[in-house]
Design an enzyme around this catalytic site. Sequence first.
Site, PDB file in Angstrom:
ATOM      1  N   ASP A 146     -42.524   8.884 -44.768  1.00  0.00           N
ATOM      2  CA  ASP A 146     -42.444  10.347 -44.746  1.00  0.00           C
ATOM      3  C   ASP A 146     -41.441  10.879 -45.768  1.00  0.00           C
ATOM      4  OD1 ASP A 146     -42.862  12.970 -42.793  1.00  0.00           O
ATOM      5  OD2 ASP A 146     -40.850  12.850 -43.612  1.00  0.00           O
ATOM      6  N   ALA A 178     -44.342  15.288 -42.552  1.00  0.00           N
ATOM      7  CA  ALA A 178     -45.587  14.773 -43.142  1.00  0.00           C
ATOM      8  C   ALA A 178     -46.291  13.844 -42.155  1.00  0.00           C
ATOM      9  CB  ALA A 178     -45.302  14.055 -44.455  1.00  0.00           C
ATOM     10  N   ASP A 179     -45.532  13.002 -41.471  1.00  0.00           N
ATOM     11  CA  ASP A 179     -46.110  12.134 -40.437  1.00  0.00           C
ATOM     12  C   ASP A 179     -46.764  12.959 -39.342  1.00  0.00           C
ATOM     13  OD1 ASP A 179     -45.758   9.433 -41.137  1.00  0.00           O
ATOM     14  OD2 ASP A 179     -43.659   9.480 -40.560  1.00  0.00           O
ATOM     15  N   LEU A 180     -46.025  13.920 -38.816  1.00  0.00           N
ATOM     16  CA  LEU A 180     -46.515  14.698 -37.681  1.00  0.00           C
ATOM     17  C   LEU A 180     -47.753  15.508 -38.046  1.00  0.00           C
ATOM     18  CD1 LEU A 180     -43.052  15.847 -36.307  1.00  0.00           C
ATOM     19  CD2 LEU A 180     -44.631  14.243 -35.200  1.00  0.00           C
TER      20      LEU A 180
END
Length: 408
Positions: A146, A178-180
């Site tokens: 991320d 970005a991950d979420l």
Amino acid sequence: MGALTGYKVLDLSRVLAGPTCAQILGDLGADVIKVERPRMGDDTRHWGPPYMQRPEGGDSNEACYFQAANRNKRSVAIDMATPEGADLVRELVKECDVLVENFKTGSLEKLGLGYDTLSAINPRLVHCSITGYGHTGPRAHEPGYDFVIEGIGGFMSVTGERDDRPGGGPQKAGVAIADLMTGVYAVAAIEAALLAREKTGRGQHCDMALLDVQIAMIANLGQGYLATGDIPQRMGNDHLNIVPYQVFSAKDKQFVLACGNDSQFAALSKAIGMPELAADPNYATNPMRIKHRDELLKILADRFSEETAEHWSALLVKSKIPVGPINNFAEALDDAQVKARGMVVDRLAHPINPDFRFIADPINLSDTAVEYRRPPPLLGQDTASVLSEYLNIDAERLAQLHGAGVIQ
């Protein structure tokens, strides 16, 4: 009945983006089977402190990071690197509608678990791959994190204080955004693929990349660059296109003011006892307020410093001006609106903590509400029950697999 009740999801992912996606599917009713490495499990099981607290006091060995993205799942510990373990996964795939994984490009193919192989086994399978850069392009085989993605994707170039101010410079987000967001986009892709399957009878591959999502997230700023060629700069808590739209300091603490149009600015000017501001040609319209940003903000800052944040918040809310305090997590979760919306679930019995609390899923559906059926599982706690239920493996065979280290 949840919206996805009856669907079966095989979650081979770990860390955050994939587990977040699978957790949302589980909240919506899907039966999610999380496959983890024996003895080790998902990396985030060990990403502490903080850890879940035991009722009698003290830390458990269950990291809060893992708990944030793995409720409504059953944990099956299988060593997929062994031929027997890979066989078990292929057998589970036959029974599932969706597979979620975030292995590096090419890794699953080496185990005989790539999309081409699995879709041949189950043509109706919706296979969602989540990687840093996707399965194509020059960086496809690189690991994606991320923090790095936020930098490459331009996010950090517009996040943080202006370079000409103290503390200026690029900043990552406070959470792995970005991950979420990739996890949320992946849910949309999977549900779209399931709807398409109703028409075609076929599953498909969802190739989700953190960098793609990060690029999509630059939204209006990216569109502005494409239209003008002007590169957006960091603005700190100011807004590039709207004034006043930032943080102000009251007598006691800071608060956020978001004045989105000229009528709101006129109402703001009247509410704070300075109606002449809205009548001034330099401030009457948003383009002029942007042009005269610094002088207007100095006037407002001086005025807001005269009273408390609570005073200004109560006054401006009455005038329908978007305003609010800058809360820490304790204050945010204690907010009356957050409580009214049920965004903290106070109790879901966990094997270690019978009063396990967690942040709720924000999806609200009138007929098929989300449900919290299972707390984040202990490593391998459901291996025997799932393999028996899904694959009809008897106790003797389970014992053999366990003895060989294939399962836990």
